[in-house]
Design an enzyme around this catalytic site. Structure first.
Site, mmCIF file in Angstrom:
data_model
loop_
_atom_site.group_PDB
_atom_site.id
_atom_site.type_symbol
_atom_site.label_atom_id
_atom_site.label_comp_id
_atom_site.label_asym_id
_atom_site.label_seq_id
_atom_site.Cartn_x
_atom_site.Cartn_y
_atom_site.Cartn_z
ATOM 1 N N LYS A 90 88.677 -56.948 17.915
ATOM 2 C CA LYS A 90 88.472 -57.927 16.849
ATOM 3 C C LYS A 90 87.766 -59.144 17.440
ATOM 4 O O LYS A 90 87.781 -59.386 18.643
ATOM 5 C CB LYS A 90 89.796 -58.361 16.210
ATOM 6 C CG LYS A 90 90.814 -59.030 17.163
ATOM 7 C CD LYS A 90 90.572 -60.497 17.419
ATOM 8 C CE LYS A 90 91.590 -61.089 18.388
ATOM 9 N NZ LYS A 90 91.196 -62.438 18.886
ATOM 10 N N ASP A 146 99.252 -61.027 16.919
ATOM 11 C CA ASP A 146 98.092 -60.425 16.260
ATOM 12 C C ASP A 146 98.192 -58.904 16.149
ATOM 13 O O ASP A 146 97.290 -58.263 15.606
ATOM 14 C CB ASP A 146 96.778 -60.833 16.938
ATOM 15 C CG ASP A 146 96.724 -60.480 18.410
ATOM 16 O OD1 ASP A 146 97.746 -60.052 18.965
ATOM 17 O OD2 ASP A 146 95.644 -60.650 19.020
#
Length: 279
Positions: free
Chosen positions: A10, A134
């Site tokens: 990401k 996350d």
């Protein structure tokens, strides 16, 4: 049974540190997580030994229970048959400490793989959060607005007609040190979020910035040089991902992106990749 999993990277589109949570001192933030098609590959051979082993193409990462892959296995293990085991090999393409979420993505991929093998439905989101703030994002991936400590997620629709060029210098940045350098006190007033208002106005790259850059670029001048080089090579936007060390450039033309890759080789490893939507 053999299986091969992709654990995607990401980037952070914008990253604002809003303050600290009084209850535990964790930093509060807002960002957009955007999944990319750059990935680790995890290969598993499931067996009935009751034992889990881990190996990798990289020898500079831990292969014991401090690795997030085995932490994820241990987190979901109470819901698995007692005799279930697996030999796990991770082909690490996402460097550790690069701000790309490689370890968290690996953990989420493991949780998703073992979920159907559980004898009862595991609380996947809470298990993911126990592994890292996350990790929950990687359960779904795509594009998501995140706030809180990064765990409060809302899918967002943003343009995905671009190419990212990731520049990964041959060093990592300490997230803990980066937060210390920001010097955010528990007594500071928590800032208001602003990314939702940016999105309501219509997505535009110029709205976004990463708060870590103001402390990391002075400490690591090469990161500032990479950002400048990406912009000079034609990037529409360039920023640090997370607390670094990866710097990315956004290109609206594949030709410009490919040209940039050849120009920036001196700065480290370079990968050209595409954003991924929800699947």
């Amino acid at each position: 049974m053999k299986a091969s999993l992709k654990a995607y990277a990401k980037i952070n589109i914008g990253l604002r540190i809003l303050g600290r949570r009084p209850s535990d001192g964790y930093h509060l933030l807002e960002t957009i997580f955007q999944e990319l098609d750059f990935a680790d590959e995890i290969r598993l051979e499931v067996n009935r030994s009751g034992h889990f082993s881990l190996d990798s193409n990289r020898k500079d990462i831990p292969l014991d229970e401090s690795n997030l892959i085995l932490k994820a296995v241990n987190a979901i293990k109470p819901w698995l048959p007692e005799d279930l085991g697996a030999n796990i090999f991770v082909d690490k393409q996402i460097p550790p400490g690069a701000g790309l979420g490689g370890g968290s993505s690996d953990a989420a991929a493991i949780l998703k793989f073992f979920r159907p093998l559980c004898h009862h439905e595991p609380p996947l989101k809470s298990l993911a959060l126990s592994l890292g703030a996350d990790v929950p994002f990687f359960l779904a991936g795509g594009s998501a607005y995140a706030k809180g400590i990064g765990d409060e997620l809302e899918p967002v629709s943003i343009p995905l007609d671009w190419t990212a060029v990731l520049v990964m210098p041959p060093f990592s940045v300490s997230t803990q040190q980066a937060y210390r350098d920001l010097r955010i006190s528990l007594t500071d007033t928590v800032k208001k979020t602003n990314i939702p208002s940016f999105l309501r106005q219509g997505f535009a790259w110029r709205f976004f910035e990463n708060d870590f850059e103001r402390v990391i670029i002075p400490a690591y001048p090469q990161i500032g040089a990479i950002k400048s080089a990406l912009l000079e090579a034609g990037a529409t936007f360039s920023a640090l991902s997370g607390s670094g060390s990866t710097v990315y450039g956004i290109f609206c033309s594949d030709d410009k992106a490919r040209s940039c890759v050849s120009k920036l080789q001196e700065y480290g490893r370079i990968v050209m990749c595409q954003p991924r939507g929800l699947t």
